[in-house]
Each structure stands twice: as C-alpha cells, then as structure tokens.
Design a protein around this motif. Structure first.
Motif, short mmCIF file in Angstrom:
data_model
loop_
_atom_site.label_atom_id
_atom_site.label_comp_id
_atom_site.label_asym_id
_atom_site.label_seq_id
_atom_site.Cartn_x
_atom_site.Cartn_y
_atom_site.Cartn_z
N LEU A 1 -90.27 -6.23 67.24
CA LEU A 1 -89.67 -5.37 66.33
C LEU A 1 -88.45 -6.31 65.60
N GLY A 2 -88.15 -5.69 64.59
CA GLY A 2 -86.94 -6.06 63.99
C GLY A 2 -86.71 -7.46 63.33
N GLY A 3 -88.10 -8.16 63.28
CA GLY A 3 -88.39 -9.55 62.70
C GLY A 3 -88.76 -9.13 61.33
N SER A 4 -88.93 -8.02 60.80
CA SER A 4 -89.71 -7.75 59.62
C SER A 4 -88.95 -6.80 58.75
N ASP A 5 -89.03 -6.89 57.22
CA ASP A 5 -88.61 -5.89 56.45
C ASP A 5 -89.58 -4.91 56.05
N ASN A 6 -90.87 -4.71 56.95
CA ASN A 6 -91.79 -4.01 56.36
C ASN A 6 -91.70 -2.45 56.88
N PHE A 7 -90.55 -2.06 57.48
CA PHE A 7 -90.85 -0.60 58.10
C PHE A 7 -91.19 0.29 56.73
N ALA A 8 -90.39 0.18 55.69
CA ALA A 8 -90.62 1.02 54.53
C ALA A 8 -92.29 0.78 53.73
N GLY A 9 -92.40 -0.53 54.12
CA GLY A 9 -93.86 -1.00 53.40
C GLY A 9 -95.21 -0.45 54.05
N LYS A 10 -96.26 -1.10 53.96
CA LYS A 10 -97.56 -0.76 54.37
C LYS A 10 -98.04 -1.58 55.45
N ALA A 11 -96.99 -2.20 56.42
CA ALA A 11 -97.31 -2.98 57.52
C ALA A 11 -97.84 -2.05 58.55
N HIS A 12 -98.88 -2.78 59.12
CA HIS A 12 -99.46 -2.19 60.31
C HIS A 12 -98.73 -2.20 61.75
N PHE A 13 -98.66 -1.02 62.36
CA PHE A 13 -98.21 -1.07 63.73
C PHE A 13 -98.96 -0.50 64.64
N LEU A 14 -99.10 -1.03 65.95
CA LEU A 14 -99.73 -0.57 67.09
C LEU A 14 -98.59 0.09 67.93
N ALA A 15 -98.99 1.37 68.45
CA ALA A 15 -97.98 2.13 69.46
C ALA A 15 -98.76 2.30 70.93
N MET A 16 -98.39 2.00 71.94
CA MET A 16 -99.17 2.12 73.17
C MET A 16 -98.54 3.24 74.22
N THR A 17 -99.30 3.72 74.64
CA THR A 17 -99.03 4.68 75.86
C THR A 17 -99.71 4.13 77.01
N THR A 18 -99.15 4.13 78.40
CA THR A 18 -100.14 3.74 79.57
C THR A 18 -100.25 4.85 80.42
N VAL A 19 -101.24 4.99 80.78
CA VAL A 19 -101.43 6.18 81.79
C VAL A 19 -102.10 5.85 83.11
N SER A 20 -101.76 6.52 84.10
CA SER A 20 -102.38 6.27 85.40
C SER A 20 -103.72 6.83 85.40
N PHE B 1 -101.67 15.26 82.40
CA PHE B 1 -101.20 14.11 83.11
C PHE B 1 -99.67 13.96 83.17
N LYS B 2 -99.26 13.40 84.61
CA LYS B 2 -97.96 13.49 84.78
C LYS B 2 -97.29 12.02 84.90
N LYS B 3 -98.31 11.19 85.29
CA LYS B 3 -97.83 9.57 85.59
C LYS B 3 -98.13 8.80 84.32
N PHE B 4 -97.34 8.85 83.11
CA PHE B 4 -97.57 8.15 81.93
C PHE B 4 -96.43 7.47 81.41
N GLN B 5 -96.43 6.56 80.50
CA GLN B 5 -95.20 5.88 80.04
C GLN B 5 -95.51 5.97 78.31
N SER B 6 -94.76 6.86 77.63
CA SER B 6 -94.80 7.12 76.38
C SER B 6 -93.33 7.09 75.86
N PHE B 7 -93.17 6.54 74.74
CA PHE B 7 -92.01 6.59 73.92
C PHE B 7 -91.92 7.64 73.08
N SER B 8 -93.03 8.21 72.75
CA SER B 8 -93.00 9.64 71.61
C SER B 8 -92.02 10.50 72.14
N PRO B 9 -91.58 11.08 73.19
CA PRO B 9 -90.59 12.17 73.25
C PRO B 9 -89.30 11.61 72.82
N LEU B 10 -89.05 10.52 72.67
CA LEU B 10 -87.89 9.86 72.24
C LEU B 10 -87.94 9.51 70.86
#
Lengths: 225, 812
Positions: free
Chosen positions: B607-626, B508-517
C-alpha cells in the motif's frame, strides 16, 4: 577634491576601527558573562553530583501541588518517594487518594486505590516510558548527561533550570526548576511548568539518605504483603 | 545407399536440429513447483494467496546467541539494532516489496488518534452495551476518580489532553478492536519491535518480489539474504528463515544431489549394458539419433507456449526417450535380420508405425490433463517422438551403406510365421500372469491419491529445526483458513466487513481481521447511525449528570468541553487512503493488497505505492481464521452468498487438488486405455493379437496397483506422469512382439525379442535407478518405471507370444 576624499578615507577608517573595537568589547563582555554562567553551572552540577555519587538510595516525603486549568483550585497530594539508583523508583501518594507507581528497570507496576495492580513494560508503554524518563531526569543524580537533550541553566545558588531541546517534549513541558537542599544537596523543590501554563510544584522533606530498602518496595504496591 | 544420399539425409536432420536450437534459445523456462498442480488450484486459491504475498513471505527470526551478551538487556538492545539495520537493508532492495521490521515510532499515537477520531464509525451494536455500563452514574463516578488520580500522578502531564478528550475511557472500546488483529503468534511489542516472550528473539517479515517457489529466483533471494545477514548482524546474533524459500532450496539441493549421484551410475550401467549387447560404436549413434529430435521439439513447443515449465521440459525429454525404442528396433532389424535394406526397413516399419500411433494417442490424451505442465510435457513428448521416429527412419539406414554390413548369414528359408507354432512357455507363467491381473484388479480401487505438494517436499534437517525453533519461540498457528475478498477498494472493504460479520455470527473467536478498525463505507454509516441514536437517547440525562460528578472532583466547568462536544458533533468519516498509507500502514500492509493487473499474477503492490485509491484499482483484503474454531459449515454457507469472496484452507485446497488429480488419473487412464485398445484392435483386427499386445500394459498397471497396495504408498502427480510413459512403453513392447510373431521369421522374432529386451533393460537402468533417489518426486518416477516396466517386459517376452499362440491355436 582629493582632500575631501582623504578626509572621507580617514573617517571610514576611524568608523571601522570604532565599530570593530565596540564589537570586540561586546563579544568580550558576552563571553565573560557566558563563561561565568558556564563555570557557575559546572560548579553547581559538580557540587550536587559530588554528594549524589555517595547517595545510592534515599527516601523522603513530598507534597505535590497541581495548578491546572482543568481544576477550579489547586489540588494538593501528599506522598512518599523511595529511590534506589540507578533504576528503581517508588512514587506513592498516601492522601487524598492512595496510589502507587513503581519503576523497576524496564518494568513497573501501577496501583490505584483498591484496584488490582497493573503491571507494565516500559518498552511497550511509551507514555510511562516518558514519565520514567522525566522522573529520572531530576531524581537520577546524573545532571551532566542531561546536557544532551536539555538546556541547563543555574538560576540561583542552588537552583537549576532545565528546558527541553526536543520539540516533542516541549509540547508538554516548558521548563523544570529544581532547587537543591543546601545541606543534603538533594532536590528540595521542583516546579514543572507545562506548555499551556499549568504548573506542578513538588516539595520534598525528611530525606533519609542510603537507607536499607527492602526489595519488595520496588516489586509490590502493598509493602506489607 | 550413395554417399550423396547419406550426406543429404544427415544435413537435413542436422539443419532441422539447428533450427530447433535457434528457436529454443528464445525459450523462457519457469522453474516453479506450482507447475505441478492442477490449473483450477493454481489459478484460483494459490494465485490469490500468491497475490496476497503469502507464498513469497519470509519470516526471519533474529536470536541472541546463548551466553554471548553479558546481560539480557544488552542482548535485547543489539537485537533491536540488528532488526532495524536488516529491515532497512531489505527495504532498500528492489527484490522485496514489503518489509516489516518494527512499527514506526508514531504508530501508537497514530493508532490512538485514529480510534479516538473515528470512534463513532467503529463501534458496533455489542459495544453499546458496554458503553451503557460506563455512562451509568456509578460508572462515571469510578472513571472520574481514576481520571483525577491519573491527572495528579506523574503521568498526568502526558495524559492530560487525552483525559480531557476521553475522561471515561470510551476509546478503550475502540482499542479493543485491535484484538481482532492479534495474530496467534506469542509476542510482545517493545519499542515497536516484535519480541519473543523470553526477550531473546525478534521477528521480521519480508515479502519477496521474486517467486520463491522457483529455485533459481529463490537462490537469488537466498544470496541477498545471506549478504544482508553478513553486513548487518553482529557476531552475537543469528538469523533463521522460515517460509517457502528454505523448502524450495532444500528440494532443489536434494534433486541436484540425487542427480549427481544417480546419473553417472545410470550412464555407466547403460554404457556397459549396450557395449555388451550391441558391441558396436554405431549403437551410440542409435541412442543419439532420437535425441537430435529434442531440439526441434523444444523449439516447436517454445513457439506454441512461449514459456515452458522446467518440470515439463525435464520430464518431456524423459518421455521423448520412448523414441529410442523405435531406433533400437530399426537398428537391430537392419543389423541382425536377413533380406535387403529396403525389405528390412519395410518389415519393421509396420510395428514402428503402430507403436508410434499408440504412443502419440497417449500423449494426445495427456493434453486433456488439468495440470498445465502435463499438457506442455505432452506436446513436447508428442513432437519429440514423432520427430525421433522420422529421424530414426532417415538416419539409421545410413549406418548400413553396404548391404554386407547387414546379416547376410540369416537363413532366407525360414519364412514361416511363428505364431502358428505352439510357443514353449510354461503354463505356470500364464497362471502367474492371471493371478497378477486378479490381484491388480483387487488393488486398483484401493489406490489413493495425495494432492498435497508436501508429499513431494524434502525439508532438510536444518529447515525442520528452524521450523521447530520458530514454533517454540512464537507459538504454532495450527491449521489456518484464509478468506480473501476482491474488488475495488470500497467494495473490498465492505465485503471484508461482511466476512467479519459472518465470523462473529458463526462463533469464530480466533481470527485476524482489520475490518473492525477499517470497516467498509456502508458499515461505517451503519455504525454512525447507532452512535447518533445512542446519544439522542442518553445525552439529556448523561451530560448534566457527568458535569455534576466532575464538579465534585474539583474539575472546572469547561474541563471536559472537548469530550462533550465530541459526543454531539459529527466527525469526518475515516479517510481510507490516509489510514492505510499513514503510520498505521503496518497494520494493513500484510492484509490489504493492491493488485497491479498489468503485472499479471505476481503483481501485488504494497500500500501507498499507488495513486489509485480513488480510481478503479483492484484490491485484495484478507482475513485469517483458525480452522479448529467456530462453525465452519455455517461460515462456508454464509461466505458462499457473497460475491468475490474466496475461502482457502489447506485441507479444502488439498481436497480440490486430489479431486482434480483423481479425475485426471481415472479419466485419462480410462481414455488412454480405451484409445489404445481401439487402435490396437484396428491395427491387429484379431482378438488374440489385441489381447497379446495389451498384456504388457495390463501387467504394468496391475503391478503398480499391487505395489501401492502392499507398500501403502499414495499416488502423486509424478506417478501419473510416469504411469503414462509406462503405458506407452508397455504397449510398444506388445506391438513389437506380436508383429514379429505374426509376420516374421525366426530371425525377426529373435531380433524383436532382443530389441524389446534392450529397450526394457535400458529403461529399467536409466529410470529405475531413480528409485534410489532421496527426493520423493524422483523416487516416485523411478519406482513407477521399475515396477511397471519390470512386469511389462517379461509379459511381452513370455506371456504375449504364449497368449497369441493359445488363442490362435484354440480358434483352430
């Protein structure tokens, strides 16, 4: 007791009067000095700008000497400068390594030796945007408007010292001293002192005022294309 | 019937209705288009997209009006100023959770700092091939010459520190990772603003806290947007919005327009029809009585469900209208047939009981639907129909307090059941009916279902124009896939890195992901080991060679000490919290969301509105793909092995909705058909009667199948809902017709036929008028009734009696 109190009152009044008059004298001296400096600065700027108003474009040669901690000894570059006010500028080194930097309104192009030209947009390149701002600072001819962001001081008859007010700029530039040519009233010497002690000296010569300038000068690195 | 009895009866019914009204007041209505979708689809994929903020995302394009500003640069300046003002206005509103108008001033510096500081944790295997090229002697020579030139150029002052830290441009390898964040939109970033190629438009993103698929909330957001535009945009700047919002509003407006136009027409037609046929003011009461049942039914449903879908409420009340048929039969039987009140009530009670039983069975079966709003609708309709029958049974006899009001002229001598007589219906009608069934049987397997919500969408001309303008200004994204991972922060980042790996593996060449950063911790450690190994292998050759080359350009011995130290020291690992909440947050905000589980399904936080980074909060991370890129099957297989990963694509999602709806249509129709057949068989116990009762149902289903076949229409969820109503009504016509033939006298047959006619015509007028609606949902509803009832009615009146007669006669 009452006499003692009376003497004390007179002493206090005298002391107060003397203090006030000394203060008043100091303020007067300070104000008169400041007034002189301001009027001299105003006169210098007026003198330079009166000529600059008639100069729409110019071409000159320059020698740049960099005294940087990074280098073992000063590095000298020679080049040419072409300016078409208010927004076109070509800074070209001819030796020892040829390179060209062109600003044309909010766009520009950079060439280094034989490498392909690199086009840029000042809105999307903050580094070159600040470079352009600094160059226009002493090449633009509008010295009065500098007062907003810089402290201006007349150091000698035709010498203007500029120090930035903005902390972000202060991190890079401590001061810029511009010496104007007595005849052309164009910058003759420019010395940029950097925060860490590094210096850049520029000496301009062979001024040609209001020469005809081909548009290609501000569009392509290779003028002969 | 005594006055006291009448008073008691009305008091009881009104009391129950009042109680229902009180309970109804607590009902919370959710007006959400997603209520029309199967639970699997909304609970899974759409819920995740909603949590990521995609459903409630608005794309606002500000454009300078042609010729308004004297120059492009003046227009551009105004544009940027307007975007800033509008962005601040929306940001300060509690109704927007995330607004991205421009990147912060310090963004570029922060990005460089991030890449430079964490480069050893970001470079991957393929980057080391490029690094190897750079550190070759000729590569070093070239880069040092560039550094020398740059330092002596006017840019030297600003770039000196950067050149000292990175004279060979290693950081460029890190910055190249930004490519993976590049969206398919064509835009330039100017002073942090997202500007179109021609410089006349700027883009602004905003996510609404309120649901934009809900017309009420969408209208609220629309009002706020209009206010913000009026307050912050100068005359020369215009705004266009695309996203869910304009579609929701366009649909709500179309429905409103349709109803404003068609409801008065239907009401006038119905009133005229009933006035001509019934010629009595009591008829108004007959039609009103079943609707008294609506209030307690709604109250009951609100107690059971708490919140009711607006769709379920609207269509449930429509389905509840079946109760009117029972009231009409009872009324006509009492007013036009002969005998005492009790006799008439008793006689009509049997078909009403049978019809109620079959209708209730259909609604019970609808409870098995995968669409939650269908289930709520079924409960409402079931409760409503049962209450309507009870209310009709209680109240309608009170309209005939004196037996003289009943038809005393009817001949008591005519008592012979008519079914034994041969009914005079032309045989051709039977042939036509059989042909209808054959054609229906042929068309039925060819019916297709479309689960795409867009078939029920009517974007206005303005919405379509805005979308076209958006595509021409920013480029079209094409079909996209969304890969969403879920977990605690570290887990989500790690899974996101795995998704990135799968995308690269599958070309896949056309996608948007923040993982490399921002790779997951494990991936970071893996990358750092590569960095250490690389410099272990190269430092002894590279560092002396580099210093020698630098010396040749006049650089001092210590000139690049920060650079050399950087190669040998171990930098701190990237701080996730600092990265995602700092100046780089705009990079991640739209692709990494914290899920506020307390808020249920709409609780995604920026992001940034919470102090839960070190805690057990749940997160969703998205990648968009052509979707038109790479090996999709390989990606699906690879992602299938990863837990907590969702691959959501429009086409796959549509396929899932279609599968679900197809299952509902086939399973529920079969079950409803079977149940009705069994109930009718138990009720009538004779094949002839059973066939005659079911004949209108078969006609309705055949008619719908043939109609879809000839018009090429695809079935949608509206057809399913109304199909069930048509089945319920049709079987009732069959039951009333057959009962009157089996048990009744001439008057009764006449009365029953009249009742069936009135009920069918009122349904056709009431609902059929919706076939002229502009909105596809209402249109589907109207067409289904028009076609289904349109054929079920003549079948009940002409075919059912004939069938009963032939079959009974045939059997002797």
């Amino acid at each position: 007791m009452s006499r003692l109190f009376h003497f004390f009152s007179i002493y206090c009044c005298l002391l107060f009067a003397v203090t006030i008059s000394s203060f008043d004298g100091l303020t007067t001296v300070f104000a008169s000095q400041q007034g002189n400096e301001t009027s001299e600065l105003t006169a210098l700027l007026a003198e330079v700008e009166a000529v600059d108003d008639k100069v729409q474009s110019f071409h000159c040669l320059f020698v740049q000497e960099k005294i940087l901690a990074l280098f073992d000894k000063p590095v000298v570059f020679k080049g040419e400068l072409t300016v078409e006010r208010p927004a076109q500028l070509r800074w070209e080194f001819v030796s020892p390594i040829p390179s060209v930097l062109i600003f044309n309104s909010d766009k520009g192009v950079r060439c280094n030796g034989n490498e392909p030209p690199m086009h840029f947009n000042l809105s999307s390149d903050p580094v070159l945007k600040s470079v352009a701002e600094q160059l226009w600072l002493w090449l633009g001819g509008d010295y009065q408007s500098l007062k907003k962001s810089y402290h201006l001081k007349r150091k000698a008859a035709l010498v203007l010292a500029i120090t930035p007010k903005d902390e972000a700029i202060k991190k890079f530039i401590q001061s810029i001293t511009i010496t104007f040519n007595p005849e052309t009233k164009q910058p003759y010497k420019v010395e940029i002192s950097e925060a860490g002690g590094d210096r850049t000296r520029l000496q301009f010569s062979n001024y040609s005022l209001n020469p005809p300038v081909d548009e290609i000068v501000f569009n392509k690195c290779d003028k002969d294309e | 019937m005594s006055s006291k009895t009448i008073l008691l009866r009305w008091s009881f019914v009104l009391l129950v209705s009042l109680l229902g009204l009180i309970f109804s007041l607590h009902l919370s209505i959710s007006d959400n288009a997603l209520d029309l979708l199967p639970e699997q689809a909304t609970n899974g994929d759409i819920k995740k997209l909603g949590e990521m903020g995609l459903v409630n995302r608005l794309f606002i394009t500000l454009t300078t009006k042609d010729g308004y500003y004297s120059s492009l640069s003046e227009g551009r300046q105004q544009l940027k100023k307007s975007v800033s003002l509008l962005g601040s206005a929306l940001d300060s509103s509690p109704n927007f959770s995330f607004v991205l108008s421009h990147l912060p001033k310090e963004f570029q510096g922060a990005l460089l700092e991030h890449v430079s500081m964490y480069l050893p944790y970001l470079l991957e295997v393929e980057d080391y091939k490029k690094l190897e090229e750079i550190i070759r002697p000729e590569g070093v020579e070239k880069k040092l010459q560039q550094a020398f030139s740059l330092l002596n150029s006017p840019a030297g002052i600003a770039l000196k520190q950067r050149i000292q830290n990175d004279p060979l441009g290693f950081d460029i390898l890190g910055l190249e990772k930004l490519q993976s964040l590049r969206s398919e939109f064509t835009m330039a970033i100017e002073d942090g603003f997202f500007v179109s190629g021609d410089g006349t438009s700027c883009l602004l993103l905003a996510e609404s806290v309120l649901s934009l698929t809900d017309s009420y909330q969408a209208r609220k957001i629309d009002g706020e947007l209009r206010q913000a535009f009026a307050n912050n945009l100068p005359e020369g700047i215009e705004a266009r919005v695309i996203g869910t919002l304009p579609h929701t509003l366009a649909n709500a407006d179309t429905v409103q327009r349709d109803l404003q136009k068609l409801l008065p027409a239907a009401t006038i037609l119905l009133a005229l029809f009933l006035g001509v046929t019934l010629r009595s003011m009591k008829a108004v009461l007959v039609f009103a009585v079943p609707f008294l049942a609506a209030l307690p039914a709604i109250g009951l449903v609100s107690v059971i469900y708490g919140q009711l879908s607006g769709v379920a409420l609207g269509f449930g009340i429509v389905l509840l209208g079946i109760g009117v048929d029972f009231a009409v039969h009872l009324y006509l039987s009492l007013s036009e047939a002969s005998g005492t009140l009790e006799e008439r009530v008793e006689q009509v009670s049997r078909p009403i009981f049978f019809a109620t039983l079959t209708t209730s069975a259909v609604f019970l079966i609808l409870h098995l639907s995968s669409v939650p709003s269908h289930r709520q609708m079924a409960t409402l309709a079931l409760a409503g129909v049962l209450l309507a029958v009870c209310f009709a049974r209680i109240l309608i006899p009170t309209l005939f307090r004196h037996s003289k009001e009943m038809n005393q002229t009817a001949s008591a001598s005519v008592q012979t059941p008519q079914a034994t007589k041969k009914v005079q219906v032309p045989v051709i009608i039977l042939f036509l009916w059989v042909a209808l069934l054959v054609a229906g049987g042929f068309s039925w397997p060819k019916m297709e279902y479309n689960g795409d919500l867009r078939v029920l969408d009517v974007p206005s001309g303005k919405v379509m124009e805005d979308e076209q303008r958006f595509a021409s200004t920013w480029g079209s994204k094409g079909e996209q896939l969304f890969v969403i991972v879920e977990g605690e922060l570290e887990e989500a980042l790690q899974q996101n890195s795995q998704v990135y790996r799968e995308l690269v593996l599958n070309n896949f060449k056309k996608f948007q992901s923040f993982s490399p950063l921002l790779p997951g911790t494990l991936k970071q450690r893996e990358n750092f080991k590569l960095w250490q190994k690389f410099w272990r292998d190269h430092k002894f050759h590279f560092i002396p060679n580099f210093k020698m080359s630098a010396g040749r350009y006049g650089f001092s011995e210590s000139a690049f000490a920060p650079f050399v130290n950087r190669l040998l020291e171990t930098p701190a690992q990237p701080s996730v919290q600092r990265t995602v909440t700092g100046p780089l947050s705009p990079l991640f905000s739209s692709m990494l969301k914290e899920i506020d589980e307390d808020n249920g399904d709409s609780g995604a936080n920026t992001l940034g509105g919470s102090d839960n980074f070190a805690g057990k909060a749940h997160f969703l991370a998205m990648t968009t793909v052509s979707a038109e890129d790479g090996n999709l099957a390989g990606l699906q297989a690879g992602l299938g092995k990863l837990p907590g990963v969702y691959l959501i694509g429009n086409s796959s999602w549509r396929a899932e909705v279609e599968r679900s709806l197809r299952h509902d249509v086939e399973f529920l129709s079969a079950l409803a058909g079977l149940t009705i057949a069994i109930l009718v068989a138990i009720q009538f116990r004779k094949l002839a009667a059973v066939i005659a009762v079911l004949a209108p149902v078969l006609s309705a289903l055949s008619a719908m199948a043939i109609f879809c076949f000839f018009t090429g229409r695809l079935l949608n969820m509206m057809h399913l809902i109304m199909g069930i109503m048509v089945i319920g009504l049709s079987v009732d016509y069959g039951i009333f017709t057959v009962c009157s033939r089996l048990d009744g006298a001439n008057e009764e047959i006449k009365t029953s036929t009249k009742a069936v006619n009135i009920c069918a015509v009122s349904s056709l007028v009431g609902f059929g008028v919706l076939a002229f609606a502009e909105h596809p949902a209402l249109n589907a509803l109207g067409v289904t009734v028009l076609v289904g009832i349109g054929l079920a009615w003549p079948t009940a009146v002409f075919v059912s009696p004939r069938l009963l007669s032939i079959l009974r006669w045939g059997r002797g």
